[in-house]
Design an enzyme around this catalytic site. Sequence first.
Site: not given
Length: 344
Positions: A41, A72, A96, A141
């Site tokens: 992305e 994803e 992650a 995040h």
Amino acid sequence: MAQAETPSASEIDRELTMSRAMVEAIAHEMREDEEVFVMGEDVADYGGIFDSTQGLLEEFGHDRIMDVPISETAFMGAGVGAAMQGMRPVCELMFADFFGVCMDQLYNNMAKTTYMSGGSVSVPMTLMTAVGGTYNDAAQHSQTLYGTFAHLPGMKVVVPSNAYDAKGLMHTAIRDNDPVVYMFHKRLMGLAWMPAPEGPKTGVPEERYEIPFGEADVKREGEDATIVTLGLHVHRALEAAEGLAEDGIDAEVIDLRTLVPLDTETVLESVRKTGRLIVVDEDYHSYGVSGELIARATEGALEDLEAVDRVTAPDTPIPYSRPLENEFQPSTDDIAAAVRSITQ
């Protein structure tokens, strides 16, 4: 080129940020092997939100630097399939934290295929992903999650702390025939809007070189205590060690560089010398890297071990508030205090 033939980062005049070192390694591998490509992305036109692919589109075009839909599961699955067919994809998972969306593709396909095929199918895929907090992006995040990936067999796990290592480890990752999870800390990338601490920008050779997986780096030698860490906290540990030296406490700092494979022997050699172990980890306190390293130290050097402690993030979602996030993050002062507590 073997690591032993490569000059150390301090011997090189040319300096790069960690993001530029990563891009340079990816570009070199793409020139050498047309089966290497990048997908993720905002990796093409935007160049990666943390500059992890900046400039690659201009050289290689959209056929090999591919922006993907926000799914994803879909693009990680595509990466796994491409790797199984002999290509070498570099797939960026923007954060992650998003691993849960595509976990089936990562763990049941990427990590297990070689084992379940009896070694007849390789998956030479590099999963590149941003980790870490310190810039107030809240609980979804900001995690590191090193231990989550390291716990699950079938994936190699890489965590560079500086530009020199970032380039060498990226070369090794892309050429590895097994899946590699390459976890870079946002704060170390050298972004104008998120300044890095002193240390990640280093000398980097222009030529290709590899850093073998499973070889930790002793960043600072010492006699009184061993501090083992990785990523951002290598720099915080070094800063703490300098402060401790002013008080007569000589701390050794070890940068693990990779978690899978893990260089247990370097840690044990240091612990046998100092007798004291501090593990510093931005990941959560329980069931993670810190506990694993302490277990290995007690298994391998119990007679030499006088004291252990760990400095970690608490077992709670990461807060958005800046003061609360600062409290959540292991700090230089936290590291120094832990070392003092086991050496005095």
